[in-house]
Design a protein around this motif. Structure first.
Motif, mmCIF file in Angstrom:
data_model
loop_
_atom_site.group_PDB
_atom_site.id
_atom_site.type_symbol
_atom_site.label_atom_id
_atom_site.label_comp_id
_atom_site.label_asym_id
_atom_site.label_seq_id
_atom_site.Cartn_x
_atom_site.Cartn_y
_atom_site.Cartn_z
ATOM 1 N N GLN A 193 -3.707 4.550 -39.717
ATOM 2 C CA GLN A 193 -4.618 4.536 -40.865
ATOM 3 C C GLN A 193 -4.036 5.282 -42.064
ATOM 4 O O GLN A 193 -4.564 5.180 -43.173
ATOM 5 C CB GLN A 193 -5.967 5.160 -40.496
ATOM 6 C CG GLN A 193 -6.598 4.607 -39.238
ATOM 7 C CD GLN A 193 -6.641 3.092 -39.186
ATOM 8 O OE1 GLN A 193 -7.040 2.457 -40.153
ATOM 9 N NE2 GLN A 193 -6.206 2.523 -38.079
ATOM 10 N N LYS A 218 -8.097 6.271 -35.858
ATOM 11 C CA LYS A 218 -8.062 5.353 -34.710
ATOM 12 C C LYS A 218 -6.670 4.775 -34.524
ATOM 13 O O LYS A 218 -6.002 4.395 -35.482
ATOM 14 C CB LYS A 218 -9.114 4.262 -34.853
ATOM 15 C CG LYS A 218 -8.967 3.378 -36.049
ATOM 16 C CD LYS A 218 -10.119 2.405 -36.145
ATOM 17 C CE LYS A 218 -9.959 1.563 -37.403
ATOM 18 N NZ LYS A 218 -11.057 0.647 -37.563
ATOM 19 N N GLY A 219 -6.233 4.788 -33.295
ATOM 20 C CA GLY A 219 -4.898 4.315 -32.943
ATOM 21 C C GLY A 219 -3.817 5.383 -33.018
ATOM 22 O O GLY A 219 -2.669 5.127 -32.691
ATOM 23 N N ASN A 266 -0.222 7.873 -37.101
ATOM 24 C CA ASN A 266 -1.570 7.461 -37.482
ATOM 25 C C ASN A 266 -1.482 6.137 -38.246
ATOM 26 O O ASN A 266 -0.998 6.109 -39.381
ATOM 27 C CB ASN A 266 -2.227 8.536 -38.358
ATOM 28 C CG ASN A 266 -3.636 8.191 -38.730
ATOM 29 O OD1 ASN A 266 -4.134 7.109 -38.442
ATOM 30 N ND2 ASN A 266 -4.303 9.112 -39.384
ATOM 31 N N LEU A 276 -13.133 9.255 -36.781
ATOM 32 C CA LEU A 276 -12.434 8.261 -35.975
ATOM 33 C C LEU A 276 -11.937 7.104 -36.833
ATOM 34 O O LEU A 276 -10.858 6.560 -36.583
ATOM 35 C CB LEU A 276 -13.324 7.748 -34.843
ATOM 36 C CG LEU A 276 -12.672 6.783 -33.858
ATOM 37 C CD1 LEU A 276 -11.455 7.417 -33.188
ATOM 38 C CD2 LEU A 276 -13.678 6.325 -32.823
ATOM 39 N N ALA A 277 -12.681 6.746 -37.862
ATOM 40 C CA ALA A 277 -12.253 5.665 -38.751
ATOM 41 C C ALA A 277 -10.917 5.985 -39.409
ATOM 42 O O ALA A 277 -10.150 5.074 -39.744
ATOM 43 C CB ALA A 277 -13.317 5.416 -39.813
ATOM 44 N N ARG A 306 -17.032 10.548 -30.074
ATOM 45 C CA ARG A 306 -16.329 9.775 -29.054
ATOM 46 C C ARG A 306 -15.458 10.740 -28.273
ATOM 47 O O ARG A 306 -14.757 11.567 -28.860
ATOM 48 C CB ARG A 306 -15.428 8.709 -29.687
ATOM 49 C CG ARG A 306 -16.134 7.523 -30.290
ATOM 50 C CD ARG A 306 -16.430 6.388 -29.312
ATOM 51 N NE ARG A 306 -15.337 5.952 -28.482
ATOM 52 C CZ ARG A 306 -14.482 4.988 -28.792
ATOM 53 N NH1 ARG A 306 -14.564 4.355 -29.932
ATOM 54 N NH2 ARG A 306 -13.528 4.647 -27.952
ATOM 55 N N SER A 353 -17.599 9.982 -35.262
ATOM 56 C CA SER A 353 -17.418 8.588 -35.653
ATOM 57 C C SER A 353 -16.847 8.450 -37.063
ATOM 58 O O SER A 353 -16.068 7.527 -37.326
ATOM 59 C CB SER A 353 -18.737 7.823 -35.523
ATOM 60 O OG SER A 353 -19.722 8.404 -36.345
ATOM 61 N N GLU A 409 -7.044 -0.237 -30.960
ATOM 62 C CA GLU A 409 -6.964 0.580 -32.151
ATOM 63 C C GLU A 409 -8.057 1.625 -32.238
ATOM 64 O O GLU A 409 -7.905 2.606 -32.934
ATOM 65 C CB GLU A 409 -7.004 -0.308 -33.394
ATOM 66 C CG GLU A 409 -5.706 -0.999 -33.677
ATOM 67 C CD GLU A 409 -5.704 -1.637 -35.045
ATOM 68 O OE1 GLU A 409 -6.629 -1.397 -35.842
ATOM 69 O OE2 GLU A 409 -4.774 -2.391 -35.315
ATOM 70 N N GLY A 410 -9.182 1.436 -31.574
ATOM 71 C CA GLY A 410 -10.277 2.390 -31.653
ATOM 72 C C GLY A 410 -10.078 3.602 -30.761
ATOM 73 O O GLY A 410 -10.980 4.406 -30.600
ATOM 74 N N GLN A 411 -8.901 3.743 -30.190
ATOM 75 C CA GLN A 411 -8.635 4.817 -29.249
ATOM 76 C C GLN A 411 -7.793 5.914 -29.880
ATOM 77 O O GLN A 411 -7.097 5.691 -30.851
ATOM 78 C CB GLN A 411 -7.880 4.272 -28.027
ATOM 79 C CG GLN A 411 -8.584 3.142 -27.316
ATOM 80 C CD GLN A 411 -9.941 3.560 -26.802
ATOM 81 O OE1 GLN A 411 -10.072 4.585 -26.163
ATOM 82 N NE2 GLN A 411 -10.953 2.772 -27.088
ATOM 83 N N ILE A 412 -7.862 7.086 -29.303
ATOM 84 C CA ILE A 412 -6.962 8.188 -29.608
ATOM 85 C C ILE A 412 -6.105 8.376 -28.367
ATOM 86 O O ILE A 412 -6.618 8.425 -27.253
ATOM 87 C CB ILE A 412 -7.749 9.493 -29.907
ATOM 88 C CG1 ILE A 412 -8.662 9.315 -31.099
ATOM 89 C CG2 ILE A 412 -6.793 10.662 -30.117
ATOM 90 C CD1 ILE A 412 -7.964 9.030 -32.390
#
Length: 154
Positions: A139, A117-118, A137, A113-114, A97, A110, A47-50
């Motif tokens: 999120q 993410k994903g 997205n 990104l929150a 990132r 960062s 999930e922390g990836q694009i």
């Protein structure tokens, strides 16, 4: 040349558009396009990836020169609370990132990104608009009809 200039004026009238030096077109928008084959932008999946689509990678390789990359930011605003902002940049900050695939790079700070993410970054080329966009997205709870703003899941 006049036809290209006319198309730019039409695109600007229909949507907020950012022109980068050399006439390269960037915009924050999302349309109802199907995703192309998706690939992870780094070895770790999660999930922390694009994730970058093939069309995103191809367009970035066409428009970036040297150390340029696409920066994706999330800002407060838009009709749903938050909006995506795309720009070309050359400076990587300590809190950034970097997501790279096939030589194309997308950089996200960062804080942004929150909110993404994903998600998937795509490049869409339509009759009256060409733009980078954020698709799927996880999120985002909902978005506006133009697709450039969204609200966050609580």
């Amino acid at each position: 040349m006049a036809a290209v200039r006319g198309l730019r004026l039409i695109a600007m009238a229909l949507r907020a558009v950012t022109l980068w030096p050399g006439g390269r077109l960037l915009a924050a928008s999302r349309g109802p396009r199907a995703l192309r084959e998706l690939s992870s932008s780094s070895p770790e999946a999660g999930e922390g990836q694009i994730h970058l689509t093939d069309s995103c990678v191809q367009r970035l390789l066409e428009i970036t020169e040297g150390s340029e990359f696409l920066r994706l930011e999330v800002e407060g605003g838009g009709c749903s609370g938050f909006q995506y902002k795309f720009s070309l940049d050359t400076v990587i900050n300590p809190d950034d990132r970097v997501f790279e695939q096939g030589g194309a790079r997308v950089v996200v700070d960062s804080d942004s990104l929150a909110f993404v993410k994903g998600a998937h970054v795509d490049f869409s080329q339509e009759l009256i608009r060409s733009s980078f966009q954020v698709l799927n997205n996880p999120q985002a709870q909902q978005g506006c009809s133009c697709g450039s703003s969204f609200s966050v899941k609580l």
